[in-house]
Design a protein around this motif. Structure first.
Motif, PDB file in Angstrom:
ATOM      1  N   SER A 245     -28.484  33.790  11.153  1.00 56.88           N
ATOM      2  CA  SER A 245     -27.702  33.323  12.300  1.00 56.88           C
ATOM      3  C   SER A 245     -28.577  32.616  13.336  1.00 56.88           C
ATOM      4  CB  SER A 245     -26.984  34.506  12.963  1.00 56.88           C
ATOM      5  OG  SER A 245     -27.923  35.450  13.442  1.00 56.88           O
ATOM      6  N   TRP A 246     -29.908  32.723  13.181  1.00 53.78           N
ATOM      7  CA  TRP A 246     -30.791  32.029  14.117  1.00 53.78           C
ATOM      8  C   TRP A 246     -30.836  30.532  13.849  1.00 53.78           C
ATOM      9  CZ3 TRP A 246     -31.865  33.737  18.558  1.00 53.78           C
ATOM     10  CH2 TRP A 246     -32.088  35.083  18.787  1.00 53.78           C
ATOM     11  N   VAL A 247     -30.361  30.061  12.702  1.00 51.44           N
ATOM     12  CA  VAL A 247     -30.331  28.614  12.465  1.00 51.44           C
ATOM     13  C   VAL A 247     -29.470  27.919  13.525  1.00 51.44           C
ATOM     14  CG1 VAL A 247     -29.551  26.814  10.878  1.00 51.44           C
ATOM     15  CG2 VAL A 247     -30.888  28.746  10.014  1.00 51.44           C
ATOM     16  N   PRO A 248     -28.244  28.395  13.807  1.00 55.71           N
ATOM     17  CA  PRO A 248     -27.494  27.829  14.932  1.00 55.71           C
ATOM     18  C   PRO A 248     -27.816  28.506  16.253  1.00 55.71           C
ATOM     19  CG  PRO A 248     -26.089  29.347  13.757  1.00 55.71           C
ATOM     20  CD  PRO A 248     -27.408  29.325  13.013  1.00 55.71           C
ATOM     21  N   GLY A 249     -28.797  29.455  16.253  1.00 56.50           N
ATOM     22  CA  GLY A 249     -29.245  30.091  17.490  1.00 56.50           C
ATOM     23  C   GLY A 249     -28.384  31.235  17.972  1.00 56.50           C
ATOM     24  N   ILE A 250     -27.562  31.837  17.093  1.00 58.48           N
ATOM     25  CA  ILE A 250     -26.650  32.904  17.506  1.00 58.48           C
ATOM     26  C   ILE A 250     -27.420  34.214  17.655  1.00 58.48           C
ATOM     27  CG2 ILE A 250     -24.627  34.265  16.848  1.00 58.48           C
ATOM     28  CD1 ILE A 250     -23.584  31.844  15.370  1.00 58.48           C
ATOM     29  N   TYR A 251     -27.283  34.851  18.814  1.00 60.60           N
ATOM     30  CA  TYR A 251     -27.928  36.146  19.051  1.00 60.60           C
ATOM     31  C   TYR A 251     -27.028  37.246  18.519  1.00 60.60           C
ATOM     32  CZ  TYR A 251     -29.996  40.151  21.416  1.00 60.60           C
ATOM     33  OH  TYR A 251     -30.569  41.366  21.684  1.00 60.60           O
ATOM     34  N   THR A 252     -27.587  38.135  17.705  1.00 57.89           N
ATOM     35  CA  THR A 252     -26.806  39.220  17.114  1.00 57.89           C
ATOM     36  C   THR A 252     -27.395  40.568  17.516  1.00 57.89           C
ATOM     37  OG1 THR A 252     -28.128  39.239  15.073  1.00 57.89           O
ATOM     38  CG2 THR A 252     -26.165  37.822  15.120  1.00 57.89           C
ATOM     39  N   TYR A 253     -26.542  41.578  17.498  1.00 51.74           N
ATOM     40  CA  TYR A 253     -26.973  42.952  17.765  1.00 51.74           C
ATOM     41  C   TYR A 253     -26.319  43.847  16.724  1.00 51.74           C
ATOM     42  CZ  TYR A 253     -27.709  47.454  20.068  1.00 51.74           C
ATOM     43  OH  TYR A 253     -28.079  48.742  20.344  1.00 51.74           O
ATOM     44  N   LYS A 254     -27.176  44.533  15.939  1.00 54.87           N
ATOM     45  CA  LYS A 254     -26.715  45.388  14.850  1.00 54.87           C
ATOM     46  C   LYS A 254     -25.803  44.637  13.889  1.00 54.87           C
ATOM     47  CE  LYS A 254     -27.186  49.825  17.221  1.00 54.87           C
ATOM     48  NZ  LYS A 254     -26.518  51.086  17.637  1.00 54.87           N
ATOM     49  N   GLY A 255     -26.190  43.381  13.597  1.00 53.00           N
ATOM     50  CA  GLY A 255     -25.489  42.597  12.601  1.00 53.00           C
ATOM     51  C   GLY A 255     -24.259  41.865  13.096  1.00 53.00           C
ATOM     52  N   GLU A 256     -23.885  42.026  14.368  1.00 55.84           N
ATOM     53  CA  GLU A 256     -22.706  41.364  14.904  1.00 55.84           C
ATOM     54  C   GLU A 256     -23.111  40.383  15.994  1.00 55.84           C
ATOM     55  OE1 GLU A 256     -19.676  43.973  16.210  1.00 55.84           O
ATOM     56  OE2 GLU A 256     -19.348  44.888  14.237  1.00 55.84           O
ATOM     57  N   ALA A 257     -22.421  39.223  16.013  1.00 54.10           N
ATOM     58  CA  ALA A 257     -22.709  38.214  17.027  1.00 54.10           C
ATOM     59  C   ALA A 257     -22.321  38.730  18.401  1.00 54.10           C
ATOM     60  CB  ALA A 257     -21.948  36.927  16.718  1.00 54.10           C
ATOM     61  N   VAL A 258     -23.221  38.550  19.380  1.00 57.78           N
ATOM     62  CA  VAL A 258     -22.928  38.897  20.767  1.00 57.78           C
ATOM     63  C   VAL A 258     -22.139  37.737  21.377  1.00 57.78           C
ATOM     64  CG1 VAL A 258     -23.928  39.398  23.025  1.00 57.78           C
ATOM     65  CG2 VAL A 258     -24.979  40.327  20.952  1.00 57.78           C
ATOM     66  N   LEU A 259     -21.035  38.056  22.061  1.00 53.89           N
ATOM     67  CA  LEU A 259     -20.135  37.029  22.567  1.00 53.89           C
ATOM     68  C   LEU A 259     -20.245  36.889  24.073  1.00 53.89           C
ATOM     69  CD1 LEU A 259     -16.973  38.010  20.496  1.00 53.89           C
ATOM     70  CD2 LEU A 259     -18.864  36.525  19.839  1.00 53.89           C
ATOM     71  N   ASP A 260     -19.939  35.693  24.574  1.00 51.12           N
ATOM     72  CA  ASP A 260     -19.908  35.477  26.016  1.00 51.12           C
ATOM     73  C   ASP A 260     -18.515  35.782  26.559  1.00 51.12           C
ATOM     74  OD1 ASP A 260     -18.314  33.316  25.342  1.00 51.12           O
ATOM     75  OD2 ASP A 260     -19.899  31.837  25.601  1.00 51.12           O
ATOM     76  N   ASP A 261     -18.283  35.475  27.823  1.00 50.84           N
ATOM     77  CA  ASP A 261     -17.009  35.807  28.455  1.00 50.84           C
ATOM     78  C   ASP A 261     -15.837  35.051  27.850  1.00 50.84           C
ATOM     79  OD1 ASP A 261     -18.441  37.437  30.071  1.00 50.84           O
ATOM     80  OD2 ASP A 261     -18.435  36.111  31.818  1.00 50.84           O
ATOM     81  N   GLN A 262     -16.099  33.904  27.223  1.00 52.04           N
ATOM     82  CA  GLN A 262     -15.032  33.126  26.598  1.00 52.04           C
ATOM     83  C   GLN A 262     -14.829  33.486  25.122  1.00 52.04           C
ATOM     84  OE1 GLN A 262     -17.363  31.507  28.794  1.00 52.04           O
ATOM     85  NE2 GLN A 262     -15.713  31.927  30.259  1.00 52.04           N
ATOM     86  N   GLY A 263     -15.562  34.485  24.650  1.00 45.27           N
ATOM     87  CA  GLY A 263     -15.391  34.904  23.268  1.00 45.27           C
ATOM     88  C   GLY A 263     -16.186  34.071  22.276  1.00 45.27           C
ATOM     89  N   GLU A 264     -17.072  33.203  22.755  1.00 51.03           N
ATOM     90  CA  GLU A 264     -17.901  32.381  21.887  1.00 51.03           C
ATOM     91  C   GLU A 264     -19.249  33.067  21.665  1.00 51.03           C
ATOM     92  OE1 GLU A 264     -16.966  29.674  20.342  1.00 51.03           O
ATOM     93  OE2 GLU A 264     -14.991  29.650  21.303  1.00 51.03           O
ATOM     94  N   PRO A 265     -19.895  32.839  20.509  1.00 51.78           N
ATOM     95  CA  PRO A 265     -21.209  33.442  20.267  1.00 51.78           C
ATOM     96  C   PRO A 265     -22.240  32.971  21.291  1.00 51.78           C
ATOM     97  CG  PRO A 265     -20.288  32.538  18.232  1.00 51.78           C
ATOM     98  CD  PRO A 265     -19.421  32.058  19.354  1.00 51.78           C
ATOM     99  N   VAL A 266     -23.123  33.888  21.707  1.00 50.52           N
ATOM    100  CA  VAL A 266     -24.204  33.538  22.630  1.00 50.52           C
ATOM    101  C   VAL A 266     -25.259  32.752  21.864  1.00 50.52           C
ATOM    102  CG1 VAL A 266     -26.077  34.442  24.045  1.00 50.52           C
ATOM    103  CG2 VAL A 266     -23.817  35.512  24.141  1.00 50.52           C
ATOM    104  N   ILE A 267     -25.484  31.497  22.255  1.00 56.77           N
ATOM    105  CA  ILE A 267     -26.513  30.648  21.653  1.00 56.77           C
ATOM    106  C   ILE A 267     -27.756  30.770  22.520  1.00 56.77           C
ATOM    107  CG2 ILE A 267     -27.119  28.348  20.853  1.00 56.77           C
ATOM    108  CD1 ILE A 267     -24.716  29.572  19.421  1.00 56.77           C
TER     109      ILE A 267
END
Length: 549
Positions: A245-267
């Motif tokens: 998931s680091w290819v598009p820069g997505i930060y994950t925690y315990k295998g799940e993408a961490v989301l911002d307030d709009q529900g989009e993955p944190v890049i």
């Protein structure tokens, strides 16, 4: 409590420090208590668990858990400096208390001064455990708030940089961010380009090893001035990198993408290695090609049409073999040739007419047929669909429903817990919305132009990559002996998913055809369903499915 009992010292720390709850402080409090004149106890052991969260069950802690499950007959009393050194969860404390009662053990928390041999002492201990749990939730809420604020401004948290990135200190050393490692990025770009062209990761790995390209681990060692290990590239290394998931820069925690307030993955990186759409496409590209029904795919197969070509008479897959060749009368040797043959006929099956044809002849025809039919078409690809998220969506919805039910039941009425609930509800709601959106998009992937023609892409491939190209697009080839009497080998090729995409974009004029068929030495109506108006009795069954839409 009678004197002379055997005591097990219970020590715990979330992170080793010299604060008011340090291991040495706990040890001193316990020793002073056990050695007091009215107890005169004996310390028989220590269960010291450092870097262990207070939310972990005592029975699962590395040291204490072994004493409770395997060495319970060696002590009479569990003693801790404070209640929260045993656990911060009321359910875990009640579980430990019940275990102690069943096994005839005592529990002592020195600072709180509990006497668990009386009903009043047990009640007070349970109340204290509830307050300890509320305090833990408040601590976790503060930690999450700090982490969230660092993620919002794209700050790097901790650890070594992911593949393709480097850590850069900004704002006078107050903050760290991820940026692309420009020294390694050319190899990242090459991997993406070659995978996008359909080249296998095995081939890329072999090429990198031949050129002496350093793997990411050795690249980091070189940057630190350390000696490299000479680690070899492998297809598994490249595949794992592409799926990260680091290819598009997505930060994950315990295998799940961490989301911002709009529900989009944190890049997290300011500029990621690839966009989300490009990443999903690359992940799709390295998926194993679908295996044709009844086909045996052998590793390292040398034939172009392995898993693609079939006998037109019976539908069985072709197998290939290398003829050993022969010697002329003058002693010179004629090299052998690779042949395709009907596997049904070869194995003594029911097919009596299956062809036996030189592989280079059939391969050349396929090459020319692709160039003459779709060679000049612009090449399009389906946007990467990614894996199904249906199970994750179901799980996220269930967790959200439970969280809301617990809130209505008053589980988050304690100090600081309402804020924790709001944050968890916000994150879970955003995750449900994102997964629903991804599932909807996955059901209808879009098409996008690659900027090249099919002919250009085909010409740049070697035999191995051409075979993967044919199998990926579900291209099929059938061959007959004398489809037209005395005409020789007859061939028909179905362009599979290439024609399906072309039909969606109306790249060709065959708007009445569901698939594009092309052939050689076969009756015209075999490959042109429009001309089958006056009967299809002589059309092979495997071609009758391609009728006028």
């Amino acid at each position: 409590m009678p004197p002379g009992l055997r005591y097990l010292s219970c020590l715990r720390l979330s992170a080793d420090s010299d604060g008011s709850t340090s291991i040495e402080w706990q040890r001193g409090v316990i020793r002073h208590h056990v050695s007091s004149p009215h107890l005169s106890g004996v310390l028989v052991g220590e269960a010291e668990d450092t870097d262990v969260s207070g939310s972990m069950s005592p029975f699962k802690r590395p040291k204490l858990g072994r004493w409770l499950t395997d060495r319970a007959d060696e002590f009479d009393v569990i003693v801790a400096a404070r209640m929260d050194r045993l656990t911060r969860r009321s359910t875990h404390f009640n579980e430990l208390l019940e275990w102690a009662q069943e096994n005839g053990k005592f529990i002592v928390c020195v600072e709180e001064g509990f006497d668990l041999s009386t009903p009043q002492g047990k009640m007070m201990a349970r109340m204290t455990a509830v307050f300890a749990e509320a305090e833990w939730d408040t601590i976790q809420a503060r930690i999450l708030t700090g982490v969230q604020s660092r993620l919002e401004n794209r700050s790097w948290l901790t650890g070594a940089p992911p593949t393709g990135y480097r850590i850069k200190t900004v704002e006078g050393g107050r903050r760290k961010v991820l940026e692309i490692d420009q020294d390694f990025y050319p190899y990242v770009e090459e991997i993406f380009r070659r995978v996008g062209e359909g080249q296998s990761t095995h081939r890329i790995a072999r090429d990198f090893n031949g050129r002496g390209v350093l793997t990411w681990g050795d690249h980091l060692r070189k940057l630190k001035g350390e000696r490299t290990k000479g680690t070899q590239w492998q297809s598994t290394i490249i595949n794992k990198f592409i799926r990260s998931s680091w290819v598009p820069g997505i930060y994950t925690y315990k295998g799940e993408a961490v989301l911002d307030d709009q529900g989009e993955p944190v890049i997290l990186p300011v500029k990621p290695l690839a966009s989300l759409e490009q990443w999903e496409y690359l992940v799709d590209q390295i998926k194993p090609a679908p295996k044709a029904e009844g086909t045996e795919i052998r590793a390292g197969a040398r034939s172009l049409l392995s898993g693609v070509a079939r006998c037109g008479h019976c539908g069985a897959p072709f197998s290939s073999l290398l003829n050993s060749g022969h010697k002329r009368k003058d002693g010179t040797r004629i090299p052998g040739h690779r042949y395709y043959r009907c596997s049904n006929k070869f194995k003594g099956g029911s097919c009596e007419s299956g062809p036996y044809v030189r592989a280079d002849v059939l391969d050349l025809w396929v090459d020319q047929a692709i160039q003459s039919t779709i060679g000049q078409w612009d090449m399009y690809e389906r946007a990467g669909t990614g894996p199904s998220r249906a199970r994750e969506l179901q799980s996220a919805k269930a967790r959200l429903e439970k969280l809301e039910a617990d809130f209505l039941a008053g589980e988050y009425d304690g100090e600081g817990q309402e804020e924790s609930y709001k944050r968890m509800h916000k994150v879970l709601s955003a995750r449900v919305a994102l997964l629903e959106k991804q599932e909807a998009e996955r059901m209808s992937p879009a098409l996008w132009a690659t900027g090249k023609t099919y002919g250009e892409v085909w010409e740049a491939k070697d035999r191995e990559d051409r075979r993967e190209f044919l199998r990926t697009y579900q291209v099929k080839v059938w061959a007959w002996n004398d489809a037209i009497p005395n005409a020789g080998l007859g061939i028909v090729m179905d362009l599979g998913d290439i024609q399906t995409m072309a039909q969606e974009l109306k790249l060709n004029k065959e708007e009445n055809m569901e698939r594009l068929l092309t052939g050689h030495n076969v009756p015209a109506h075999w490959i042109n369903p429009e001309s089958r108006e006056f009967g299809t009795d002589d059309v092979p069954a495997i071609l009758k499915e391609f009728e006028v839409a």
